[in-house]
Motif scaffolding. Sequence first.
Motif, PDB file in Angstrom:
ATOM      1  N   MET A 104      69.334  15.757  80.368  1.00  0.00           N
ATOM      2  CA  MET A 104      67.981  15.792  79.820  1.00  0.00           C
ATOM      3  C   MET A 104      67.246  14.489  80.109  1.00  0.00           C
ATOM      4  O   MET A 104      66.074  14.490  80.489  1.00  0.00           O
ATOM      5  CB  MET A 104      68.033  16.067  78.311  1.00  0.00           C
ATOM      6  N   PHE A 105      67.941  13.360  79.945  1.00  0.00           N
ATOM      7  CA  PHE A 105      67.307  12.072  80.208  1.00  0.00           C
ATOM      8  C   PHE A 105      66.915  11.949  81.681  1.00  0.00           C
ATOM      9  O   PHE A 105      65.837  11.453  82.006  1.00  0.00           O
ATOM     10  CB  PHE A 105      68.210  10.922  79.778  1.00  0.00           C
ATOM     11  N   SER A 107      66.091  14.373  83.588  1.00  0.00           N
ATOM     12  CA  SER A 107      64.921  15.236  83.743  1.00  0.00           C
ATOM     13  C   SER A 107      63.652  14.511  83.298  1.00  0.00           C
ATOM     14  O   SER A 107      62.601  14.626  83.933  1.00  0.00           O
ATOM     15  CB  SER A 107      65.103  16.524  82.944  1.00  0.00           C
ATOM     16  N   ILE A 108      63.757  13.761  82.206  1.00  0.00           N
ATOM     17  CA  ILE A 108      62.603  12.986  81.735  1.00  0.00           C
ATOM     18  C   ILE A 108      62.177  11.982  82.805  1.00  0.00           C
ATOM     19  O   ILE A 108      60.984  11.859  83.119  1.00  0.00           O
ATOM     20  CB  ILE A 108      62.934  12.260  80.416  1.00  0.00           C
ATOM     21  N   LEU A 109      63.135  11.278  83.375  1.00  0.00           N
ATOM     22  CA  LEU A 109      62.807  10.285  84.403  1.00  0.00           C
ATOM     23  C   LEU A 109      62.153  10.940  85.616  1.00  0.00           C
ATOM     24  O   LEU A 109      61.188  10.401  86.182  1.00  0.00           O
ATOM     25  CB  LEU A 109      64.048   9.508  84.811  1.00  0.00           C
ATOM     26  N   LYS A 110      62.633  12.099  86.022  1.00  0.00           N
ATOM     27  CA  LYS A 110      62.025  12.830  87.142  1.00  0.00           C
ATOM     28  C   LYS A 110      60.610  13.270  86.802  1.00  0.00           C
ATOM     29  O   LYS A 110      59.699  13.188  87.631  1.00  0.00           O
ATOM     30  CB  LYS A 110      62.877  14.040  87.521  1.00  0.00           C
ATOM     31  N   THR A 111      60.417  13.756  85.572  1.00  0.00           N
ATOM     32  CA  THR A 111      59.087  14.186  85.129  1.00  0.00           C
ATOM     33  C   THR A 111      58.104  13.020  85.188  1.00  0.00           C
ATOM     34  O   THR A 111      56.977  13.153  85.685  1.00  0.00           O
ATOM     35  CB  THR A 111      59.162  14.754  83.696  1.00  0.00           C
ATOM     36  N   ILE A 112      58.530  11.863  84.693  1.00  0.00           N
ATOM     37  CA  ILE A 112      57.665  10.684  84.703  1.00  0.00           C
ATOM     38  C   ILE A 112      57.376  10.245  86.140  1.00  0.00           C
ATOM     39  O   ILE A 112      56.230   9.936  86.483  1.00  0.00           O
ATOM     40  CB  ILE A 112      58.295   9.551  83.882  1.00  0.00           C
ATOM     41  N   ALA A 113      58.389  10.240  86.988  1.00  0.00           N
ATOM     42  CA  ALA A 113      58.191   9.842  88.393  1.00  0.00           C
ATOM     43  C   ALA A 113      57.207  10.777  89.087  1.00  0.00           C
ATOM     44  O   ALA A 113      56.313  10.318  89.816  1.00  0.00           O
ATOM     45  CB  ALA A 113      59.532   9.828  89.132  1.00  0.00           C
TER      46      ALA A 113
END
Length: 120
Positions: A104-105, A107-113
């Motif tokens: 999940m974390f 995924s968050i980093l990918k979403t932000i990128a």
Amino acid sequence: MLAYESLSDQAKVAGFSCGSTPLNDFLNNSALTHQNMGFSKTTCVYDRSRNLVGYYTLAMSTVEPDELPRGVTRGSPGYKIPTILNAKFAVDQRHTGQGYGTSMFKSILKTIANFLKTAA
């Protein structure tokens, strides 16, 4: 394989329990309202059997320059710096210790990128 889906009124969130009453209550009572009002976006995470294993909520926020190390703010104009806040993050107690939080974390980093590719 995990499925990441934006929270909707069809999401089956009843029975989710991460061990934190405020996080459980947010998912069940406030997350969809906050999302519909444009305050935040909640992503539900499901396993292959469509069990809700966790969720996270992202929101736009700001940070005062004096809250950051000088090296980060050097050359900045001196006003609030926009950020993306990981406002909520929870894994259901029945699914802890299986690597879901790490996934999940990531995924968050990918979403932000991906967001930064178009917004910044």
